[in-house]
Write a protein that holds these residues in place. Structure first.
Motif: not given
Length: 255
Positions: A168-172
């Motif tokens: 679910r998380l986007e590495l930014k």
């Protein structure tokens, strides 16, 4: 101020106090726009809760005010066209007591801090993050690998985007911060449900440590350590969710 020099903390405080002229403010505005870490430093200074006013109230009572007035009266008017009496007295008194004041402020503040306060420093920065801080950042594989190589070189790690992926998380972004000569890696994610989250790493020789929890600035923190590094996850996610993610990351990164 040199066009290429990074503004000092003293200049940033003067900027916050609106004590700079238009040209000086413009230069700091430009520096802030180009340097995200400097921008965060400015915001941190704006939020500082150190007892500067109380400290100055105490020590400036010891300043030789009458003598300083006499010194000001000896200056010819052309030599001080933009210098108010209050500004001059404050600056002169500051020179007299700055060493004592700095020692009192720093030692008094330091005595209230944990011996290893790196998690507090990280939390101070993360408290300023909002989704818009991260939304515009590139998140392609090549950019991430290049950023992780910088972290690897400073902290003796070998990180890959796949190891850091979380559901679910986007590495930014992955970047190196530094405080008092201590490098701190900050790997930020954007969670559509809870906003910015970060995995942060620094060197540590305090030995392996199991997961522990704390709260800072309204955020949950889970932290742990291996034989060479200390790790933490911080965000607005529930503490149980953060620990599950920490277990996934620890398993991958220790394999």
């Amino acid at each position: 101020m040199n066009d290429h020099a990074k503004p000092s903390d003293e200049q940033l405080v003067a900027y916050l106090d609106e004590q700079l002229d238009t040209d000086q403010r413009s230069r700091i505005d430009a520096a802030i726009a180009e340097d995200s870490v400097l921008n965060l430093r400015l915001q941190w200074l704006a939020r500082s809760s150190l007892p500067f006013q109380e400290a100055y109230d105490e020590v400036t009572q010891q300043a030789p005010v009458d003598r300083l007035h006499a010194m000001l009266d000896t200056l010819p008017s052309p030599a001080r066209p933009a210098m108010s009496r209050r500004w001059f007295l404050a600056a002169a008194a500051g020179l007299v007591v700055s060493g004592v004041l700095a020692d009192r402020l720093f030692l008094g503040w330091q005595s209230t801090q944990p011996k290893n306060n790196w998690r507090g420093l990280v939390a101070d920065y993360m408290a300023l993050y909002v989704p818009e801080t991260l939304e515009h950042l590139p998140s392609d594989d090549a950019t991430q690998r290049a950023q992780l190589r910088t972290i690897d070189a400073r902290l003796g790690l070998s990180l890959l985007p796949g190891q850091l992926a979380l559901p679910r998380l986007e590495l930014k972004r992955a970047q190196i911060l530094e405080y008092d000569g201590m490098p701190i890696a900050q790997i930020t994610y954007l969670d559509p449900a809870h906003g910015p989250m970060a995995l942060c790493i620094t060197r540590s020789n305090s030995g392996s440590r199991h997961f522990a929890h704390e709260r800072r600035h309204g955020m949950n923190v889970v932290y742990w350590a291996d034989m060479e590094h200390a790790w933490m996850l911080i965000g607005h996610n529930p503490a149980s969710e953060l620990e599950q993610m920490a277990k996934v990351l620890r398993g991958r990164l220790s394999a």
